[in-house]
Design a protein around this motif. Sequence first.
Motif, PDB file in Angstrom:
ATOM      1  N   LEU A  64      26.616  15.806  38.819  1.00  0.00           N
ATOM      2  CA  LEU A  64      24.975  14.630  38.017  1.00  0.00           C
ATOM      3  C   LEU A  64      24.324  15.421  37.242  1.00  0.00           C
ATOM      4  O   LEU A  64      23.917  15.341  36.183  1.00  0.00           O
ATOM      5  CB  LEU A  64      25.195  12.999  38.208  1.00  0.00           C
ATOM      6  CG  LEU A  64      26.550  12.629  37.839  1.00  0.00           C
ATOM      7  CD1 LEU A  64      25.835  11.329  39.034  1.00  0.00           C
ATOM      8  CD2 LEU A  64      26.603  12.216  37.218  1.00  0.00           C
ATOM      9  N   HIS A  69      29.229  16.238  34.457  1.00  0.00           N
ATOM     10  CA  HIS A  69      29.797  14.375  34.352  1.00  0.00           C
ATOM     11  C   HIS A  69      31.171  14.003  35.394  1.00  0.00           C
ATOM     12  O   HIS A  69      31.343  12.952  36.039  1.00  0.00           O
ATOM     13  CB  HIS A  69      29.507  13.363  33.095  1.00  0.00           C
ATOM     14  CG  HIS A  69      27.757  13.010  32.902  1.00  0.00           C
ATOM     15  ND1 HIS A  69      27.177  12.203  33.701  1.00  0.00           N
ATOM     16  CD2 HIS A  69      27.619  13.930  32.319  1.00  0.00           C
ATOM     17  CE1 HIS A  69      26.018  12.714  33.159  1.00  0.00           C
ATOM     18  NE2 HIS A  69      26.263  13.774  32.543  1.00  0.00           N
ATOM     19  N   GLY A  96      27.208   7.543  36.782  1.00  0.00           N
ATOM     20  CA  GLY A  96      28.281   8.689  35.666  1.00  0.00           C
ATOM     21  C   GLY A  96      28.599   8.312  34.502  1.00  0.00           C
ATOM     22  O   GLY A  96      28.778   9.137  33.551  1.00  0.00           O
TER      23      GLY A  96
END
Length: 96
Positions: A64, A69, A96
């Motif tokens: 992250l 992501h 996320g």
Amino acid sequence: MRVVVILVIFTFSLCTSNRDNLKVRAQFYFDKGEYYRSLELIERVLVSDTLEPENFILKGKILLQLDKHMDALLNLSKAIDLDNKNIIAWYERGIG
């Protein structure tokens, strides 16, 4: 026979100790903001320890921070698969 058993137990404890050391170092570098170094270490842990959700949570948190992501979500989902009551994994997945 006894010597072999003792040697196996000793070798296992060394591997466990090394893995724990890598986990601690990975968290340390994450906390310092050295995400690539932390990622390298947690990936070494995951080579031999794929049953601990905390390993996947840390990897997800690192990813992250590196703006990866989709990879982060995959790792956090793996943590949830291993322990679907892990609040930290659910929380991080929500970020996320």
